[in-house]
Design a protein around this motif. Structure first.
Motif, PDB file in Angstrom:
ATOM      1  N   ALA A   1      10.060  -0.808  -0.952  1.00 11.58           N
ATOM      2  CA  ALA A   1      10.701  -1.726  -0.006  1.00 11.58           C
ATOM      3  C   ALA A   1      10.535  -3.181  -0.457  1.00 11.58           C
ATOM      4  CB  ALA A   1      10.094  -1.526   1.383  1.00 11.58           C
ATOM      5  N   LEU A   2       9.376  -3.501  -0.988  1.00 10.14           N
ATOM      6  CA  LEU A   2       9.109  -4.858  -1.482  1.00 10.14           C
ATOM      7  C   LEU A   2      10.012  -5.198  -2.660  1.00 10.14           C
ATOM      8  CD1 LEU A   2       7.157  -7.165  -0.774  1.00 10.14           C
ATOM      9  CD2 LEU A   2       5.608  -6.253  -2.516  1.00 10.14           C
ATOM     10  N   VAL A   3      10.154  -4.270  -3.582  1.00 12.20           N
ATOM     11  CA  VAL A   3      11.033  -4.479  -4.744  1.00 12.20           C
ATOM     12  C   VAL A   3      12.477  -4.654  -4.294  1.00 12.20           C
ATOM     13  CG1 VAL A   3      11.944  -3.409  -6.850  1.00 12.20           C
ATOM     14  CG2 VAL A   3       9.511  -3.222  -6.313  1.00 12.20           C
TER      15      VAL A   3
ATOM     16  N   LEU B   1      18.799  -3.463  -5.693  1.00 14.35           N
ATOM     17  CA  LEU B   1      18.679  -2.256  -6.517  1.00 14.35           C
ATOM     18  C   LEU B   1      18.426  -2.581  -7.988  1.00 14.35           C
ATOM     19  CD1 LEU B   1      21.499  -0.001  -4.993  1.00 14.35           C
ATOM     20  CD2 LEU B   1      19.028   0.242  -4.712  1.00 14.35           C
ATOM     21  N   ARG B   2      18.957  -3.722  -8.454  1.00 12.88           N
ATOM     22  CA  ARG B   2      18.762  -4.096  -9.859  1.00 12.88           C
ATOM     23  C   ARG B   2      17.292  -4.329 -10.184  1.00 12.88           C
ATOM     24  NH1 ARG B   2      22.542  -8.764 -11.989  1.00 12.88           N
ATOM     25  NH2 ARG B   2      21.354  -8.189 -13.845  1.00 12.88           N
TER      26      ARG B   2
ATOM     27  N   GLU C   1       0.858  -1.180   0.000  1.00 10.36           N
ATOM     28  CA  GLU C   1       0.000   0.000   0.000  1.00 10.36           C
ATOM     29  C   GLU C   1       0.892   1.227   0.000  1.00 10.36           C
ATOM     30  OE1 GLU C   1      -3.277   0.323  -0.092  1.00 10.36           O
ATOM     31  OE2 GLU C   1      -3.786  -1.809  -0.043  1.00 10.36           O
ATOM     32  N   GLY C   2       0.940   1.919  -1.116  1.00 12.92           N
ATOM     33  CA  GLY C   2       1.738   3.128  -1.186  1.00 12.92           C
ATOM     34  C   GLY C   2       3.101   2.910  -1.813  1.00 12.92           C
ATOM     35  N   LEU C   3       3.689   4.004  -2.277  1.00  9.18           N
ATOM     36  CA  LEU C   3       4.963   3.959  -2.991  1.00  9.18           C
ATOM     37  C   LEU C   3       6.099   3.436  -2.111  1.00  9.18           C
ATOM     38  CD1 LEU C   3       6.765   4.577  -5.406  1.00  9.18           C
ATOM     39  CD2 LEU C   3       6.807   6.979  -4.705  1.00  9.18           C
TER      40      LEU C   3
END
Length: 332
Positions: free
Chosen positions: A244-246, A252-253, A237-239
């Motif tokens: 954080a999930l990514v 970072l890749r 939920e939210g940017l």
């Protein structure tokens, strides 16, 4: 056709910009839709076989059917037309108004700011169809069609689900369109300084602008995909939560997953969009000028304003009246 005709006159007709923009938007998204599906699949946090563009495309076609890459296209058709109509009308009107207020100083700032304003309107219209489209594009999507998907999302997650990614979409598209439009107008100034209708210049400027803007905003596009799809345990939920999930999923890749597909999608898409838009704008303006000229010729000197203001019926009446007048008519 000179600069004043091509750039200044059309800004007074929002219908011209909305018509040209709607057709350009549908053309852009439909032609490039298969690559957009590949890009979305590559950005997924749980999809397999998404290491490269060709690997992802082959897997989609071989395992899920020949027409899998175009699944969800009807959602784009429904959303792209109105969204792009609003985008181009807002952009042209904002650019015209701000240019008048600043007396054509600081053009790059004006183009960027106008693009930001247009993005806010565009994203408000397009966000629901973007959610439906990406849900249909995902691996093992449970939905078979656009309306089934829309109803399923609404029943399971409520209306808010269609605008969960709106903040991220705006955060991505505002800088995207700022870079895109500043680059497009700048390249136009180099390749087409007279700002006349020049298809090759529109294609080249659109392609370069699309590529730069796409590469610069890919991390935000990845976060938007996570928010739109809400796959399995990959829910956010939210940017900040999506970022954080990514980061946890791939470091970072992971923020640049699908960057090549995104750039390869945006280059021809932007070129097609700008060429279609400028072509239709040119055609509609030429038609309007011919109609106005015809009325002016029929009415004689000093009456062109009445003919133009009266529209096609007034123009026809003036031509009929002129036919009964002996002697040559002077065309203004």
């Amino acid at each position: 056709m000179n600069f004043e005709d091509y750039e200044t006159l059309p800004t007074q007709s929002s219908i011209t910009h909305m018509t040209a923009g709607a057709i350009a938007g549908v053309m852009e998204h439909c032609v490039m839709y298969p690559l957009d599906s590949v890009k979305t699949r590559m950005q997924s946090l749980r999809s397999a076989h998404n290491g490269s563009i060709m690997e992802t495309f082959r897997y989609m076609v071989q395992r899920e059917g020949f027409f899998r890459p175009i699944r969800g296209m009807s959602a784009v058709v429904m959303g792209a037309g109105p969204a792009h109509a609003c985008f181009f009308a807002t952009y042209e009107q904002s650019k015209h108004t701000l240019s008048q207020l600043t007396r054509h100083r600081h053009d790059h700032i004006i183009h960027g700011l106008s693009g930001c304003l247009a993005s806010l309107v565009h994203d408000a219209v397009s966000n629901p169809t973007e959610v439906v489209k990406q849900r249909l594009q995902m691996l093992n999507s449970p939905y078979r069609g656009v309306w089934e998907c829309a109803r399923g999302v609404y029943r399971a997650e409520g209306f808010r689900a269609f605008y969960r990614s709106y903040g991220t979409q705006v955060a991505m598209n505002v800088p995207f369109q700022a870079v895109h439009l500043v680059t497009y107008e700048w390249v136009q100034g180099i390749l087409n300084p007279r700002r006349s209708y020049e298809p090759r210049a529109h294609l080249a400027a659109g392609a370069l602008a699309g590529a730069l803007a796409a590469a610069a905003t890919t991390p935000l596009d990845v976060c938007k995909t996570v928010l739109n799809t809400q796959e399995g345990s990959a829910r956010a939920e939210g940017l900040a939560a999506a970022a954080a999930l990514v980061l946890r999923a791939g470091g970072l890749r992971a923020f640049f997953r699908g960057v090549r597909a995104r750039v390869l999608y945006q280059m021809p898409a932007a070129a097609i969009c700008w060429l279609t838009y400028e072509t239709l704008k040119h055609a509609l303006l030429t038609f309007d000028l011919e109609e106005s000229g015809g009325c002016a010729g029929a009415a004689g000197p000093g009456a062109s304003g009445a003919g133009a203001a009266g529209g096609p019926l007034a123009c026809a009446a003036l031509r009929l009246a002129a036919a009964d007048v002996p002697g040559p008519l002077t065309r203004t």
